[in-house]
Motif scaffolding. Structure first.
Motif, PDB file in Angstrom:
ATOM      1  N   LEU A  90       0.810  -1.225   0.000  1.00  0.00           N
ATOM      2  CA  LEU A  90       0.000   0.000   0.000  1.00  0.00           C
ATOM      3  C   LEU A  90       0.840   1.270   0.000  1.00  0.00           C
ATOM      4  N   ASN A  91       2.057   1.212   0.491  1.00  0.00           N
ATOM      5  CA  ASN A  91       2.928   2.391   0.445  1.00  0.00           C
ATOM      6  C   ASN A  91       3.274   2.799  -0.979  1.00  0.00           C
ATOM      7  N   ASP A  92       3.078   1.899  -1.936  1.00  0.00           N
ATOM      8  CA  ASP A  92       3.380   2.178  -3.341  1.00  0.00           C
ATOM      9  C   ASP A  92       2.223   2.863  -4.065  1.00  0.00           C
ATOM     10  N   GLY A  93       1.068   2.936  -3.420  1.00  0.00           N
ATOM     11  CA  GLY A  93      -0.146   3.398  -4.095  1.00  0.00           C
ATOM     12  C   GLY A  93      -0.044   4.756  -4.733  1.00  0.00           C
ATOM     13  N   ALA A  94       0.466   5.743  -4.019  1.00  0.00           N
ATOM     14  CA  ALA A  94       0.524   7.111  -4.554  1.00  0.00           C
ATOM     15  C   ALA A  94       1.393   7.167  -5.804  1.00  0.00           C
ATOM     16  N   ARG A  95       2.557   6.519  -5.773  1.00  0.00           N
ATOM     17  CA  ARG A  95       3.458   6.552  -6.931  1.00  0.00           C
ATOM     18  C   ARG A  95       2.866   5.783  -8.113  1.00  0.00           C
ATOM     19  N   ILE A  96       2.255   4.627  -7.842  1.00  0.00           N
ATOM     20  CA  ILE A  96       1.665   3.863  -8.950  1.00  0.00           C
ATOM     21  C   ILE A  96       0.535   4.657  -9.587  1.00  0.00           C
ATOM     22  N   ILE A 153      -4.062  -2.767  -5.291  1.00  0.00           N
ATOM     23  CA  ILE A 153      -2.971  -3.249  -4.444  1.00  0.00           C
ATOM     24  C   ILE A 153      -3.499  -4.235  -3.404  1.00  0.00           C
ATOM     25  N   LYS A 154      -4.645  -3.934  -2.798  1.00  0.00           N
ATOM     26  CA  LYS A 154      -5.239  -4.855  -1.821  1.00  0.00           C
ATOM     27  C   LYS A 154      -5.556  -6.201  -2.462  1.00  0.00           C
ATOM     28  N   MET A 155      -6.101  -6.178  -3.680  1.00  0.00           N
ATOM     29  CA  MET A 155      -6.378  -7.435  -4.392  1.00  0.00           C
ATOM     30  C   MET A 155      -5.080  -8.181  -4.693  1.00  0.00           C
ATOM     31  N   SER A 156      -4.042  -7.436  -5.037  1.00  0.00           N
ATOM     32  CA  SER A 156      -2.747  -8.052  -5.327  1.00  0.00           C
ATOM     33  C   SER A 156      -2.153  -8.702  -4.086  1.00  0.00           C
ATOM     34  N   ASP A 197      -9.882   3.224 -17.501  1.00  0.00           N
ATOM     35  CA  ASP A 197     -11.103   3.974 -17.202  1.00  0.00           C
ATOM     36  C   ASP A 197     -11.650   3.654 -15.814  1.00  0.00           C
ATOM     37  N   TYR A 198     -11.155   2.584 -15.204  1.00  0.00           N
ATOM     38  CA  TYR A 198     -11.591   2.199 -13.859  1.00  0.00           C
ATOM     39  C   TYR A 198     -10.579   2.620 -12.786  1.00  0.00           C
ATOM     40  N   THR A 199      -9.533   3.271 -13.225  1.00  0.00           N
ATOM     41  CA  THR A 199      -8.510   3.754 -12.302  1.00  0.00           C
ATOM     42  C   THR A 199      -8.456   5.273 -12.449  1.00  0.00           C
ATOM     43  N   THR A 200      -9.392   5.930 -11.776  1.00  0.00           N
ATOM     44  CA  THR A 200      -9.531   7.379 -11.942  1.00  0.00           C
ATOM     45  C   THR A 200      -9.155   8.175 -10.700  1.00  0.00           C
ATOM     46  N   LYS A 201      -8.855   7.468  -9.614  1.00  0.00           N
ATOM     47  CA  LYS A 201      -8.464   8.154  -8.373  1.00  0.00           C
ATOM     48  C   LYS A 201      -7.531   7.238  -7.585  1.00  0.00           C
ATOM     49  N   PRO A 202      -6.749   7.789  -6.662  1.00  0.00           N
ATOM     50  CA  PRO A 202      -5.794   6.971  -5.907  1.00  0.00           C
ATOM     51  C   PRO A 202      -6.431   5.775  -5.197  1.00  0.00           C
ATOM     52  N   GLU A 203      -7.658   5.917  -4.762  1.00  0.00           N
ATOM     53  CA  GLU A 203      -8.338   4.816  -4.072  1.00  0.00           C
ATOM     54  C   GLU A 203      -8.496   3.593  -4.977  1.00  0.00           C
ATOM     55  N   ASP A 204      -8.669   3.831  -6.275  1.00  0.00           N
ATOM     56  CA  ASP A 204      -8.779   2.712  -7.218  1.00  0.00           C
ATOM     57  C   ASP A 204      -7.473   1.920  -7.262  1.00  0.00           C
ATOM     58  N   THR A 205      -6.364   2.632  -7.257  1.00  0.00           N
ATOM     59  CA  THR A 205      -5.059   1.966  -7.236  1.00  0.00           C
ATOM     60  C   THR A 205      -4.876   1.193  -5.931  1.00  0.00           C
ATOM     61  N   ASN A 206      -5.294   1.778  -4.834  1.00  0.00           N
ATOM     62  CA  ASN A 206      -5.176   1.089  -3.543  1.00  0.00           C
ATOM     63  C   ASN A 206      -6.014  -0.187  -3.507  1.00  0.00           C
ATOM     64  N   GLU A 207      -7.182  -0.173  -4.143  1.00  0.00           N
ATOM     65  CA  GLU A 207      -7.995  -1.392  -4.221  1.00  0.00           C
ATOM     66  C   GLU A 207      -7.281  -2.473  -5.033  1.00  0.00           C
TER      67      GLU A 207
END
Length: 185
Positions: A17-23, A54-57, A42-52
């Motif tokens: 999760l620490n990688d979320g902002a950079r990704i 990462i959580k799935m990963s 189109d489904y990655t439009t905000k940082p929270e989408d990236t964090n989700e």
């Protein structure tokens, strides 16, 4: 923390999760470029989408179904690569990858893919690695071709890409084939 050093400049690190902002930043900077071949922009439009993602990963790694890493080039995250799926019964894995636009053309992804293949065969003791690539994605296709993968065929209309289907080539490499090769990258 899992870090797989490829060379002095290049490493793979298990995503967290620490990688979320950079990704997310890298995704946003390369959005138009990545959108040509990746269906999730189109489904990655905000940082929270990236964090989700990462959580799935992280969950996929915990369940031993996948391994997602960030690509570190000179200590900076420049992309994501890993095993999108691992089938332990059949001892197979599928590699997926993407790289920020400004880092293209430096041989990074070929070195990363080679390292993942070596890890799959030497550490995970898998028998086969596959890479699926849109038939028209010449840059991405060049990676498995450069590494000696066999084009095993075409899956027609394999992926919906925003407003159209794209066909995929399946590239495969077997453990015994890999051991016979002498590939320098």
């Amino acid at each position: 923390m899992f870090i797989y050093k490829i060379n002095e400049e290049l490493s793979l690190k298990l995503i967290d999760l620490n990688d979320g902002a950079r990704i997310y930043e890298l995704t946003d900077q390369s959005r138009a470029y990545l959108r040509e071949w990746l269906p999730w922009l189109d489904y990655t439009t905000k940082p929270e989408d990236t964090n989700e993602f990462i959580k799935m990963s992280i969950s996929g790694f915990a369940d031993r179904k996948s391994v997602t890493t960030v690509i570190l080039f000179k200590g900076v995250i420049v992309g994501v690569a890993g095993f999108n799926s691992i089938n332990w019964s059949n001892k197979t894995a599928q590699i997926g990858y993407w790289l920020g636009k400004e880092y293209q053309g430096n041989g990074i992804m070929t070195k990363v893919t080679k390292a993942l293949v070596e890890y799959a065969f030497n550490e995970l003791k898998l028998n086969k690695v596959e890479i699926r690539v849109a038939t028209e994605n010449i840059k991405s296709r060049s990676i498995p071709e450069r590494l000696g993968f066999i084009n095993e065929g075409c899956i027609r209309q394999a992926e919906w890409l925003y407003d159209h289907y794209v066909d995929h080539y399946i590239y495969g490499m077997l453990a015994d084939e890999w051991k016979k090769q002498d590939i320098t990258t």
